[in-house]
Design a protein around this motif. Structure first.
Motif, PDB file in Angstrom:
ATOM      1  N   THR A 178       0.831  -1.208   0.000  1.00  8.97           N
ATOM      2  CA  THR A 178       0.000   0.000   0.000  1.00  8.97           C
ATOM      3  C   THR A 178       0.861   1.252   0.000  1.00  8.97           C
ATOM      4  N   LEU A 179       1.896   1.268   0.834  1.00  6.64           N
ATOM      5  CA  LEU A 179       2.788   2.426   0.899  1.00  6.64           C
ATOM      6  C   LEU A 179       3.600   2.577  -0.387  1.00  6.64           C
ATOM      7  N   LYS A 180       4.073   1.464  -0.923  1.00  3.15           N
ATOM      8  CA  LYS A 180       4.856   1.520  -2.160  1.00  3.15           C
ATOM      9  C   LYS A 180       4.021   2.071  -3.315  1.00  3.15           C
ATOM     10  N   THR A 181       2.770   1.662  -3.362  1.00  4.87           N
ATOM     11  CA  THR A 181       1.899   2.057  -4.472  1.00  4.87           C
ATOM     12  C   THR A 181       1.478   3.515  -4.399  1.00  4.87           C
ATOM     13  N   TYR A 182       1.093   3.969  -3.221  1.00 10.45           N
ATOM     14  CA  TYR A 182       0.484   5.298  -3.119  1.00 10.45           C
ATOM     15  C   TYR A 182       1.370   6.369  -2.483  1.00 10.45           C
ATOM     16  N   ALA A 183       2.308   5.976  -1.613  1.00  4.62           N
ATOM     17  CA  ALA A 183       3.120   6.977  -0.918  1.00  4.62           C
ATOM     18  C   ALA A 183       4.505   7.166  -1.530  1.00  4.62           C
ATOM     19  N   TYR A 184       5.132   6.079  -1.933  1.00 11.01           N
ATOM     20  CA  TYR A 184       6.506   6.183  -2.436  1.00 11.01           C
ATOM     21  C   TYR A 184       6.663   7.147  -3.615  1.00 11.01           C
ATOM     22  N   PRO A 185       5.736   7.142  -4.590  1.00 10.09           N
ATOM     23  CA  PRO A 185       5.924   8.060  -5.723  1.00 10.09           C
ATOM     24  C   PRO A 185       6.012   9.525  -5.308  1.00 10.09           C
ATOM     25  N   GLU A 186       5.352   9.897  -4.229  1.00  7.35           N
ATOM     26  CA  GLU A 186       5.319  11.288  -3.783  1.00  7.35           C
ATOM     27  C   GLU A 186       6.386  11.593  -2.739  1.00  7.35           C
ATOM     28  N   ILE A 187       6.574  10.706  -1.768  1.00  7.71           N
ATOM     29  CA  ILE A 187       7.457  11.032  -0.638  1.00  7.71           C
ATOM     30  C   ILE A 187       8.496   9.966  -0.345  1.00  7.71           C
ATOM     31  N   GLY A 188       8.586   8.936  -1.168  1.00  8.95           N
ATOM     32  CA  GLY A 188       9.485   7.824  -0.881  1.00  8.95           C
ATOM     33  C   GLY A 188      10.931   8.233  -0.699  1.00  8.95           C
ATOM     34  N   LYS A 189      11.406   9.214  -1.483  1.00 11.27           N
ATOM     35  CA  LYS A 189      12.813   9.611  -1.432  1.00 11.27           C
ATOM     36  C   LYS A 189      13.055  10.832  -0.546  1.00 11.27           C
ATOM     37  N   VAL A 190      12.008  11.303   0.131  1.00 17.94           N
ATOM     38  CA  VAL A 190      12.124  12.486   0.992  1.00 17.94           C
ATOM     39  C   VAL A 190      12.526  12.060   2.401  1.00 17.94           C
ATOM     40  N   ALA A 191      13.472  12.796   3.009  1.00 22.11           N
ATOM     41  CA  ALA A 191      13.880  12.501   4.383  1.00 22.11           C
ATOM     42  C   ALA A 191      12.661  12.565   5.290  1.00 22.11           C
ATOM     43  N   VAL A 192      12.560  11.613   6.206  1.00 20.66           N
ATOM     44  CA  VAL A 192      11.342  11.476   6.999  1.00 20.66           C
ATOM     45  C   VAL A 192      11.081  12.698   7.886  1.00 20.66           C
ATOM     46  N   ASP A 193      12.136  13.459   8.226  1.00 23.39           N
ATOM     47  CA  ASP A 193      11.948  14.651   9.057  1.00 23.39           C
ATOM     48  C   ASP A 193      11.523  15.871   8.245  1.00 23.39           C
ATOM     49  N   ALA A 194      11.543  15.752   6.915  1.00 26.18           N
ATOM     50  CA  ALA A 194      11.192  16.896   6.060  1.00 26.18           C
ATOM     51  C   ALA A 194       9.768  16.806   5.527  1.00 26.18           C
ATOM     52  N   ILE A 195       9.062  15.741   5.856  1.00 24.58           N
ATOM     53  CA  ILE A 195       7.701  15.541   5.334  1.00 24.58           C
ATOM     54  C   ILE A 195       6.696  16.266   6.217  1.00 24.58           C
ATOM     55  N   ASP A 196       5.789  17.004   5.578  1.00 23.46           N
ATOM     56  CA  ASP A 196       4.780  17.749   6.335  1.00 23.46           C
ATOM     57  C   ASP A 196       3.376  17.362   5.874  1.00 23.46           C
ATOM     58  N   THR A 197       2.383  17.959   6.505  1.00 23.01           N
ATOM     59  CA  THR A 197       0.986  17.623   6.215  1.00 23.01           C
ATOM     60  C   THR A 197       0.596  17.884   4.770  1.00 23.01           C
ATOM     61  N   PRO A 198       0.982  19.012   4.148  1.00 28.32           N
ATOM     62  CA  PRO A 198       0.626  19.220   2.737  1.00 28.32           C
ATOM     63  C   PRO A 198       1.119  18.106   1.817  1.00 28.32           C
ATOM     64  N   MET A 199       2.291  17.542   2.100  1.00 33.13           N
ATOM     65  CA  MET A 199       2.798  16.432   1.289  1.00 33.13           C
ATOM     66  C   MET A 199       1.883  15.215   1.424  1.00 33.13           C
ATOM     67  N   LEU A 200       1.448  14.938   2.654  1.00 37.27           N
ATOM     68  CA  LEU A 200       0.579  13.789   2.876  1.00 37.27           C
ATOM     69  C   LEU A 200      -0.799  14.017   2.268  1.00 37.27           C
ATOM     70  N   LEU A 201      -1.199  15.266   2.203  1.00 36.66           N
ATOM     71  CA  LEU A 201      -2.459  15.604   1.540  1.00 36.66           C
ATOM     72  C   LEU A 201      -2.393  15.215   0.062  1.00 36.66           C
ATOM     73  N   ARG A 202      -1.252  15.459  -0.556  1.00 37.40           N
ATOM     74  CA  ARG A 202      -1.081  15.105  -1.967  1.00 37.40           C
ATOM     75  C   ARG A 202      -1.048  13.585  -2.150  1.00 37.40           C
ATOM     76  N   VAL A 203      -0.595  12.865  -1.133  1.00 40.93           N
ATOM     77  CA  VAL A 203      -0.576  11.409  -1.203  1.00 40.93           C
ATOM     78  C   VAL A 203      -1.991  10.836  -1.131  1.00 40.93           C
ATOM     79  N   LEU A 204      -2.793  11.364  -0.221  1.00 42.72           N
ATOM     80  CA  LEU A 204      -4.117  10.801   0.041  1.00 42.72           C
ATOM     81  C   LEU A 204      -5.221  11.301  -0.892  1.00 42.72           C
TER      82      LEU A 204
END
Length: 391
Positions: free
Chosen positions: A128-154
């Motif tokens: 599930t994460l590989k399919t929907y999250a990795y394309p958007e945030i997979g290569k982003v450092a985990v401390d740099a991810i914010d709510t707007p990024m997750l909004l684009r994922v969901l």
């Protein structure tokens, strides 16, 4: 220097650092220590309060980090802590050790997978994460991810695939909880406020499609004469008679069943609540088991094509499709519960325990010691009589 490696009150000197031989901890002041191991290895440690909690931060080995350098690092980290920051997080950033989201997700998956009930769930969790999250945030450092990024994922699946989106949201939250606990990020979990930016999903919660309980006896009569493998027919009837979950029935083995005492004990490892569950067996259940015994297997009660494997978890669903019924096997638990509430006077707690439901009230759970087994035996015999007599 005093024995046991304790320096009294004055700061260390470069000479003292070189001459320190006795294993122990030597204070330089303001939380900075030289630690000497029994092996003779020496390293610098800063003991400091970070947001009200004591933390020990390694500053490197004394062979590579001089006394002056250790003091400079200690000063830097003390300033960060004084300003409300996390020196450990800053240290990891400086070292480039903050994982990407993909690395963090795979770490969480590896740690949690042994506790999950089956391999399929473990695989789906990461897929599930590989399919929907990795394309958007997979290569982003985990401390740099914010709510707007997750909004684009969901956003793309929030309305189109609500159940998948719900699971994805939960799994994202788990990864960020781990990242914070591991010291890779600080602050609130970025998943917490994401729903405020998503459209409201108006779909009602979907329940497992169930047959009305007055129709259950006729259904049982029908499956007894259905053109299907004997193990499937017997397993399905056993599921209905016991009001058990599909996985519990499919995984049932002969060593779980005590024919003399008329009880089936499902071990904790196969129960949803991870607590062993005793199921009283009615006379009709014993007849079903007697027929199942003629299949000649010693392991699974309802074997699949191989005696070493249980029926497929699709076996009951495929039978329902052949019968052209848009219901689910799990729905018969709902039919049982409706029957118990509308057609009997059995207490609610007995009915809930028959379904192995977890007690939601902590107070009630604290005072409940037994499993109401004899009362449940009466209930399940009543249910069996309703089904058999009506057929």
């Amino acid at each position: 220097m005093k024995r046991k490696g304790r320096h009294p009150d004055k700061a260390l000197t470069a000479v003292a650092v070189r001459q320190a031989k006795i294993p122990g901890r030597y204070a330089d002041g303001n939380g900075l220590y030289l630690e000497v191991d029994p092996s003779g290895a020496k390293r610098w440690t800063l003991r400091i309060m970070v947001r009200g909690r004591r933390r020990d931060i390694g500053l490197g080995g004394a062979a590579l980090v001089s006394l002056g350098e250790a003091r400079e690092k200690a000063l830097t980290y003390r300033k960060i802590a004084r300003e409300g920051g996390d020196p450990l997080l800053e240290k990891r950033k400086a070292q480039g050790t903050v994982p990407t989201f993909a690395e963090a997700a795979e770490k969480v998956h590896a740690e949690h997978a042994p506790s999950w009930k089956n391999e399929k769930h473990a695989a789906q969790w990461l897929t599930t994460l590989k399919t929907y999250a990795y394309p958007e945030i997979g290569k982003v450092a985990v401390d740099a991810i914010d709510t707007p990024m997750l909004l684009r994922v969901l956003s793309p699946i929030w309305l189109a695939k609500p159940e998948t989106a719900r699971r994805l949201r939960q799994r994202l939250g788990t990864v960020f909880d781990w990242a914070k606990a591991a010291g890779h990020r600080e602050g609130d979990n970025p998943i917490e406020g994401v729903e405020r930016g998503l459209p409201k999903n108006k779909r009602a919660k979907e329940h497992h499609a169930a047959l009305p309980y007055p129709d259950v006896p006729a259904f049982v009569k029908r499956i007894q004469n259905e053109d299907a493998a004997l193990a499937v027919r017997l397993g399905f009837e056993f599921l209905i008679l016991t009001a058990a979950r599909t996985g519990e029935v499919l995984g049932a083995t002969w060593d779980e069943i005590d024919l003399k005492e008329k009880v089936w004990t499902v071990p904790a490892a196969r129960m949803k609540a991870r607590k062993a569950h005793r199921v009283p067996l009615s006379d009709r259940c014993l007849e079903v088991l007697a027929d199942a015994a003629r299949l000649g297997t010693e392991g699974y009660v309802f074997p699949g094509r191989s005696s070493q494997r249980p029926l497929s978890n699709m076996a009951f669903l495929m039978m329902l499709r052949r019968m052209e019924l848009s219901i689910t096997a799990h729905g018969f638990r709902s039919a049982f519960r409706d029957w118990a509430a509308e057609a009997t006077n059995h207490p609610r707690e007995v009915c809930e325990m028959a379904l192995a439901h977890t007690v939601e009230s902590k107070v009630e759970a604290a005072y409940r010691r037994g499993d109401l087994f004899e009362k449940r035996r009466q209930l399940m015999c009543h249910w069996s009589n309703f089904i058999c007599v009506s057929t």
